[in-house]
Design a protein around this motif. Structure first.
Motif, PDB file in Angstrom:
ATOM      1  N   ASN A 146       0.810  -1.227   0.000  1.00  0.00           N
ATOM      2  CA  ASN A 146       0.000   0.000   0.000  1.00  0.00           C
ATOM      3  C   ASN A 146       0.842   1.277   0.000  1.00  0.00           C
ATOM      4  N   LYS A 147       2.112   1.136  -0.387  1.00  0.00           N
ATOM      5  CA  LYS A 147       2.983   2.309  -0.531  1.00  0.00           C
ATOM      6  C   LYS A 147       3.428   2.404  -1.985  1.00  0.00           C
ATOM      7  N   VAL A 148       3.649   3.626  -2.440  1.00  0.00           N
ATOM      8  CA  VAL A 148       4.170   3.814  -3.789  1.00  0.00           C
ATOM      9  C   VAL A 148       5.687   3.644  -3.738  1.00  0.00           C
ATOM     10  N   VAL A 149       6.197   2.690  -4.496  1.00  0.00           N
ATOM     11  CA  VAL A 149       7.631   2.402  -4.524  1.00  0.00           C
ATOM     12  C   VAL A 149       8.107   2.514  -5.969  1.00  0.00           C
ATOM     13  N   THR A 150       9.185   3.248  -6.186  1.00  0.00           N
ATOM     14  CA  THR A 150       9.685   3.409  -7.553  1.00  0.00           C
ATOM     15  C   THR A 150      10.449   2.169  -8.000  1.00  0.00           C
ATOM     16  N   PHE A 151      10.501   2.000  -9.314  1.00  0.00           N
ATOM     17  CA  PHE A 151      11.289   0.888  -9.867  1.00  0.00           C
ATOM     18  C   PHE A 151      12.747   1.019  -9.410  1.00  0.00           C
ATOM     19  N   TYR A 152      13.227   2.258  -9.402  1.00  0.00           N
ATOM     20  CA  TYR A 152      14.622   2.506  -9.014  1.00  0.00           C
ATOM     21  C   TYR A 152      14.883   2.015  -7.591  1.00  0.00           C
ATOM     22  N   GLU A 153      13.961   2.284  -6.692  1.00  0.00           N
ATOM     23  CA  GLU A 153      14.136   1.849  -5.301  1.00  0.00           C
ATOM     24  C   GLU A 153      14.217   0.327  -5.198  1.00  0.00           C
ATOM     25  N   ILE A 154      13.404  -0.363  -5.991  1.00  0.00           N
ATOM     26  CA  ILE A 154      13.364  -1.825  -5.906  1.00  0.00           C
ATOM     27  C   ILE A 154      14.696  -2.439  -6.317  1.00  0.00           C
ATOM     28  N   VAL A 155      15.241  -1.973  -7.440  1.00  0.00           N
ATOM     29  CA  VAL A 155      16.433  -2.656  -7.983  1.00  0.00           C
ATOM     30  C   VAL A 155      17.750  -1.944  -7.705  1.00  0.00           C
ATOM     31  N   GLU A 170      15.585  -2.030 -15.218  1.00  0.00           N
ATOM     32  CA  GLU A 170      14.202  -1.617 -14.970  1.00  0.00           C
ATOM     33  C   GLU A 170      13.212  -2.104 -16.039  1.00  0.00           C
ATOM     34  N   PRO A 171      13.593  -2.155 -17.334  1.00  0.00           N
ATOM     35  CA  PRO A 171      12.643  -2.695 -18.318  1.00  0.00           C
ATOM     36  C   PRO A 171      12.267  -4.156 -18.052  1.00  0.00           C
ATOM     37  N   LEU A 172      13.220  -4.933 -17.533  1.00  0.00           N
ATOM     38  CA  LEU A 172      12.906  -6.317 -17.163  1.00  0.00           C
ATOM     39  C   LEU A 172      12.002  -6.339 -15.935  1.00  0.00           C
ATOM     40  N   LEU A 173      12.297  -5.494 -14.965  1.00  0.00           N
ATOM     41  CA  LEU A 173      11.443  -5.386 -13.778  1.00  0.00           C
ATOM     42  C   LEU A 173      10.012  -5.055 -14.186  1.00  0.00           C
ATOM     43  N   TYR A 174       9.853  -4.160 -15.139  1.00  0.00           N
ATOM     44  CA  TYR A 174       8.518  -3.781 -15.614  1.00  0.00           C
ATOM     45  C   TYR A 174       7.757  -5.005 -16.132  1.00  0.00           C
ATOM     46  N   GLN A 175       8.438  -5.854 -16.910  1.00  0.00           N
ATOM     47  CA  GLN A 175       7.783  -7.054 -17.437  1.00  0.00           C
ATOM     48  C   GLN A 175       7.321  -7.970 -16.302  1.00  0.00           C
ATOM     49  N   ILE A 176       8.099  -8.018 -15.225  1.00  0.00           N
ATOM     50  CA  ILE A 176       7.756  -8.860 -14.066  1.00  0.00           C
ATOM     51  C   ILE A 176       6.594  -8.256 -13.280  1.00  0.00           C
ATOM     52  N   LEU A 177       6.662  -6.943 -13.067  1.00  0.00           N
ATOM     53  CA  LEU A 177       5.613  -6.284 -12.285  1.00  0.00           C
ATOM     54  C   LEU A 177       4.256  -6.335 -12.983  1.00  0.00           C
ATOM     55  N   LYS A 178       4.261  -6.436 -14.321  1.00  0.00           N
ATOM     56  CA  LYS A 178       2.996  -6.554 -15.050  1.00  0.00           C
ATOM     57  C   LYS A 178       2.226  -7.794 -14.592  1.00  0.00           C
ATOM     58  N   MET A 188       0.423   0.197 -11.444  1.00  0.00           N
ATOM     59  CA  MET A 188       1.641   0.920 -11.818  1.00  0.00           C
ATOM     60  C   MET A 188       1.333   2.381 -12.093  1.00  0.00           C
ATOM     61  N   LEU A 189       2.310   3.226 -11.798  1.00  0.00           N
ATOM     62  CA  LEU A 189       2.135   4.665 -11.961  1.00  0.00           C
ATOM     63  C   LEU A 189       3.109   5.204 -12.996  1.00  0.00           C
ATOM     64  N   LYS A 190       2.609   6.175 -13.782  1.00  0.00           N
ATOM     65  CA  LYS A 190       3.403   6.753 -14.860  1.00  0.00           C
ATOM     66  C   LYS A 190       3.943   8.129 -14.494  1.00  0.00           C
ATOM     67  N   GLU A 191       5.050   8.445 -15.145  1.00  0.00           N
ATOM     68  CA  GLU A 191       5.575   9.808 -15.086  1.00  0.00           C
ATOM     69  C   GLU A 191       6.123  10.114 -16.471  1.00  0.00           C
ATOM     70  N   ASN A 192       5.633  11.199 -17.064  1.00  0.00           N
ATOM     71  CA  ASN A 192       6.027  11.543 -18.446  1.00  0.00           C
ATOM     72  C   ASN A 192       5.810  10.364 -19.394  1.00  0.00           C
ATOM     73  N   SER A 193       4.628   9.759 -19.295  1.00  0.00           N
ATOM     74  CA  SER A 193       4.174   8.644 -20.146  1.00  0.00           C
ATOM     75  C   SER A 193       5.008   7.373 -19.999  1.00  0.00           C
ATOM     76  N   LYS A 194       5.808   7.278 -18.935  1.00  0.00           N
ATOM     77  CA  LYS A 194       6.612   6.083 -18.699  1.00  0.00           C
ATOM     78  C   LYS A 194       6.317   5.543 -17.306  1.00  0.00           C
ATOM     79  N   TYR A 195       6.111   4.221 -17.203  1.00  0.00           N
ATOM     80  CA  TYR A 195       5.871   3.627 -15.892  1.00  0.00           C
ATOM     81  C   TYR A 195       7.151   3.667 -15.067  1.00  0.00           C
ATOM     82  N   VAL A 196       7.037   4.210 -13.861  1.00  0.00           N
ATOM     83  CA  VAL A 196       8.234   4.398 -13.018  1.00  0.00           C
ATOM     84  C   VAL A 196       8.047   3.899 -11.587  1.00  0.00           C
TER      85      VAL A 196
END
Length: 201
Positions: A146-155, A170-178, A188-196
């Motif tokens: 229930n917290k917003v965590v960035t992809f950067y923080e995870i990896v 991060e692109p591989l992480l995105y495929q996993i998080l999907k 997932m949350l976007k910033e500047n049209s990119k999921y972050v």
């Protein structure tokens, strides 16, 4: 701590690099190659490999990058042929151990000696589903639900240095998080049209 590949004794055996004509023997040969590739990619945190077999090994202390071609043994002057390398990729794709960098299926030709693949792709020493389970477990263990965590923080967070997914692209992480999103466990949350970032419930 310098990272070294753990190459088995059979890696110094010239016939390993020669495509065996007997299909049964060749299948065992391919299994051996897959085991060598996956074991070393996991051990050295190698996430990508080129279609020719080039892997980038990063020393965690110095950050020095060394490129090593797994299919060319300079000590015994032996290399795998393109058609044999292609067969190894075909088997790994069938077993869910390769992933295109855009998440789509690899285009591996079965009729040509030429490798019809992307120049570089991800190596999955764990399936996408297993990675998703591990990351979900991390969210639960570290009370990140229930917290917003960035992809950067995870990896990339130093707090996660000992996690198996630390340094994952991060692109591989995105495929996993999907997968977590499909399970209804995350948004997932976007910033500047990119999921972050992601919020797991």
């Amino acid at each position: 701590m310098t990272v070294h590949l753990e190459l088995p004794a059979i890696y110094q055996f010239p016939p390993l690099f020669t495509r065996q004509p007997n299909k049964s023997i060749r299948n065992k040969q391919i299994e051996t190659w897959i085991n060598i590739i996956l074991t070393n990619c996991e051990q050295c945190k190698i996430w990508t490999i080129t279609k020719q077999g080039d892997m980038k090994i990063i020393d965690p202390d110095t950050q020095q990058v060394t490129t090593f071609n797994i299919f060319h043994n300079t000590e015994i002057d032996r290399s795998c042929s393109p058609i044999f390398i292609n067969e190894i990729w075909q088997m790994m794709q069938k077993q869910g151990q390769l992933l295109n960098r855009d998440g789509k299926d690899l285009k591996i030709s079965t009729d040509s000696d030429e490798l019809q693949t992307d120049e570089e792709f991800y190596i999955l020493w764990k399936s996408l589903e297993l990675w998703a389970n591990e990351i979900l477990d991390w969210f639960e263990r570290t009370t990140q639900l229930n917290k917003v965590v960035t992809f950067y923080e995870i990896v990339s967070s130093e707090d996660n240095f000992n996690e198996s997914f630390y340094s994952m692209p991060e692109p591989l992480l995105y495929q996993i998080l999907k997968i977590l999103v499909k399970r209804g466990r995350a948004t997932m949350l976007k910033e500047n049209s990119k999921y972050v970032a992601i919020k797991v419930i």
